[in-house]
Design a protein around this motif. Structure first.
Motif, PDB file in Angstrom:
ATOM      1  N   LEU A   1      41.423  34.922 -12.069  1.00 13.66           N
ATOM      2  CA  LEU A   1      40.125  36.220 -11.788  1.00 13.66           C
ATOM      3  C   LEU A   1      39.100  35.356 -10.925  1.00 13.66           C
ATOM      4  CD1 LEU A   1      40.370  37.815 -15.392  1.00 13.66           C
ATOM      5  CD2 LEU A   1      41.285  38.845 -13.852  1.00 13.66           C
ATOM      6  N   CYS A   2      38.716  34.116 -11.147  1.00 17.95           N
ATOM      7  CA  CYS A   2      37.243  33.386 -10.567  1.00 17.95           C
ATOM      8  C   CYS A   2      38.648  33.112  -9.002  1.00 17.95           C
ATOM      9  CB  CYS A   2      36.602  32.226 -11.250  1.00 17.95           C
ATOM     10  SG  CYS A   2      36.222  33.521 -12.720  1.00 17.95           S
ATOM     11  N   MET A   3      38.844  32.585  -9.561  1.00 17.48           N
ATOM     12  CA  MET A   3      39.534  32.125  -8.081  1.00 17.48           C
ATOM     13  C   MET A   3      39.910  33.440  -7.208  1.00 17.48           C
ATOM     14  SD  MET A   3      39.983  29.141  -7.165  1.00 17.48           S
ATOM     15  CE  MET A   3      39.464  28.158  -8.225  1.00 17.48           C
ATOM     16  N   ASN A   4      40.639  34.568  -7.932  1.00 17.10           N
ATOM     17  CA  ASN A   4      40.797  35.796  -7.310  1.00 17.10           C
ATOM     18  C   ASN A   4      39.076  36.447  -6.552  1.00 17.10           C
ATOM     19  OD1 ASN A   4      42.788  38.099  -6.503  1.00 17.10           O
ATOM     20  ND2 ASN A   4      41.423  39.244  -7.457  1.00 17.10           N
ATOM     21  N   LEU A   5      38.345  36.539  -6.954  1.00 18.80           N
ATOM     22  CA  LEU A   5      36.948  36.655  -6.586  1.00 18.80           C
ATOM     23  C   LEU A   5      36.907  36.055  -5.705  1.00 18.80           C
ATOM     24  CD1 LEU A   5      34.831  37.842  -9.456  1.00 18.80           C
ATOM     25  CD2 LEU A   5      35.825  39.489  -7.829  1.00 18.80           C
ATOM     26  N   ALA A   6      37.042  34.709  -5.170  1.00 22.06           N
ATOM     27  CA  ALA A   6      36.530  34.174  -4.399  1.00 22.06           C
ATOM     28  C   ALA A   6      37.268  34.008  -3.625  1.00 22.06           C
ATOM     29  CB  ALA A   6      36.250  32.463  -4.921  1.00 22.06           C
ATOM     30  N   GLY A   7      38.957  34.877  -2.846  1.00 23.37           N
ATOM     31  CA  GLY A   7      39.073  34.820  -1.873  1.00 23.37           C
ATOM     32  C   GLY A   7      40.526  34.183  -2.312  1.00 23.37           C
ATOM     33  N   GLU A   8      40.567  33.396  -3.047  1.00 22.18           N
ATOM     34  CA  GLU A   8      41.324  31.754  -3.077  1.00 22.18           C
ATOM     35  C   GLU A   8      42.641  32.387  -3.401  1.00 22.18           C
ATOM     36  OE1 GLU A   8      41.427  29.102  -2.318  1.00 22.18           O
ATOM     37  OE2 GLU A   8      38.983  28.502  -2.195  1.00 22.18           O
ATOM     38  N   ARG A   9      43.575  33.175  -3.505  1.00 23.51           N
ATOM     39  CA  ARG A   9      44.446  34.552  -3.469  1.00 23.51           C
ATOM     40  C   ARG A   9      45.838  33.774  -3.657  1.00 23.51           C
ATOM     41  NH1 ARG A   9      40.473  37.286  -2.946  1.00 23.51           N
ATOM     42  NH2 ARG A   9      40.894  39.397  -2.054  1.00 23.51           N
ATOM     43  N   VAL A  10      45.910  32.377  -3.261  1.00 23.92           N
ATOM     44  CA  VAL A  10      47.241  32.045  -3.405  1.00 23.92           C
ATOM     45  C   VAL A  10      47.237  30.522  -5.184  1.00 23.92           C
ATOM     46  CG1 VAL A  10      48.513  29.742  -3.115  1.00 23.92           C
ATOM     47  CG2 VAL A  10      47.971  31.381  -0.762  1.00 23.92           C
ATOM     48  N   ALA A  11      45.537  30.151  -5.149  1.00 26.52           N
ATOM     49  CA  ALA A  11      45.344  29.729  -6.229  1.00 26.52           C
ATOM     50  C   ALA A  11      45.165  30.704  -7.714  1.00 26.52           C
ATOM     51  CB  ALA A  11      43.872  28.876  -6.087  1.00 26.52           C
ATOM     52  N   ALA A  12      45.007  31.726  -7.802  1.00 29.78           N
ATOM     53  CA  ALA A  12      45.351  32.563  -8.668  1.00 29.78           C
ATOM     54  C   ALA A  12      46.016  32.919  -9.029  1.00 29.78           C
ATOM     55  CB  ALA A  12      44.321  33.901  -8.349  1.00 29.78           C
ATOM     56  N   HIS A  13      46.983  33.086  -7.710  1.00 28.84           N
ATOM     57  CA  HIS A  13      48.455  33.492  -8.141  1.00 28.84           C
ATOM     58  C   HIS A  13      49.137  32.038  -8.510  1.00 28.84           C
ATOM     59  CE1 HIS A  13      48.601  36.949  -6.397  1.00 28.84           C
ATOM     60  NE2 HIS A  13      48.605  36.964  -5.152  1.00 28.84           N
TER      61      HIS A  13
END
Length: 248
Positions: free
Chosen positions: A194-206
């Motif tokens: 969830l944090c990575m997604n908020l930071a714009g790190e979409r690939v890391a989030a997925h």
């Protein structure tokens, strides 16, 4: 090369006076890297990513020893993952140095209802976006049971200077390896995603989401003495996510 959680586990084991026995876990030989039995090892699936955002895990004393701990998965996926054992009276000097490093903007990830409203934020400032100051987001996760995490939050005055990131998940937790009495509790790996997604790190989030599903599959199949379904949904999703990585 061992990552931060692996090193913390080794240090904790070195201090132990008796073996750690996990409740409900299988008592067979385990891989030293993925903590699974050799027949269900998933080391070959470990992702290789680059992220601007980092994660700082403050871990309760025995958390690194638990085979179901998902902070380990975060360290597998996010290169800049730091891990420290939480103590109330003597915080690790390396932790304090990290928190004061000017390249990072720390965020304490915790529910906003437990803190003064003026400290609460619900978004993350991208370091290179409009109005950004170039600082990289560093998400401080309290890796513990909910009871332990609340105590850690209250008794860590060195965290009081940082904003508290209050998450608003849009779906329920998918974590299946430990029981929780509350539906709004998420495991550490899910919080990191969830944090990575908020930071714009979409690939890391997925990747974190897919990697957790694969780990869950391997762990439960090992526990139940069932073979890994390498062509199943979880592994297929992880393969699809890997194609999103630059250079794939």
């Amino acid at each position: 090369m061992p990552h931060a959680v692996s090193r913390l586990r080794a240090a904790r084991l070195a201090r132990s006076v008796k073996p750690f026995l996990s409740r409900g876990g299988f008592k067979r030989e385990r891989c030293g890297n993925c903590r699974l039995v050799p027949s269900h090892c998933m080391c070959s699936l470990r992702p290789s990513l680059t992220t601007r955002a980092g994660v700082c895990l403050l871990m309760a004393d025995i958390e690194p020893l638990k085979p179901t701990n998902t902070g380990w998965l975060v360290a597998d996926v996010v290169p800049d993952t730091f891990a420290f054992t939480w103590t109330r009276t003597e915080p690790d000097p390396a932790l304090l140095a990290l928190l004061s490093d000017p390249q990072w903007q720390p965020y304490v990830v915790f529910p906003g209802q437990y803190v003064a409203p003026e400290r609460v934020v619900r978004a993350v400032q991208p370091p290179d976006g409009p109005g950004g100051d170039g600082k990289r987001p560093l998400f401080i996760l309290l890796d513990a049971t909910w009871t332990e995490a609340r105590k850690m939050f209250r008794r860590s005055p060195y965290l009081d200077q940082f904003p508290v990131l209050s998450l608003e998940p849009e779906k329920a937790s998918q974590y299946k390896l430990r029981r929780s009495g509350r539906d709004d509790h998420f495991c550490t790996s899910e919080v990191a995603a969830l944090c990575m997604n908020l930071a714009g790190e979409r690939v890391a989030a997925h990747t974190l989401e897919a990697y957790l599903a694969v780990f869950t599959h391997h762990y439960l199949h090992a526990k139940n003495q069932q073979p890994v379904t390498w062509e199943g949904v979880a592994h297929q999703r992880l393969r699809e996510v890997s194609l999103l990585q630059p250079g794939s």
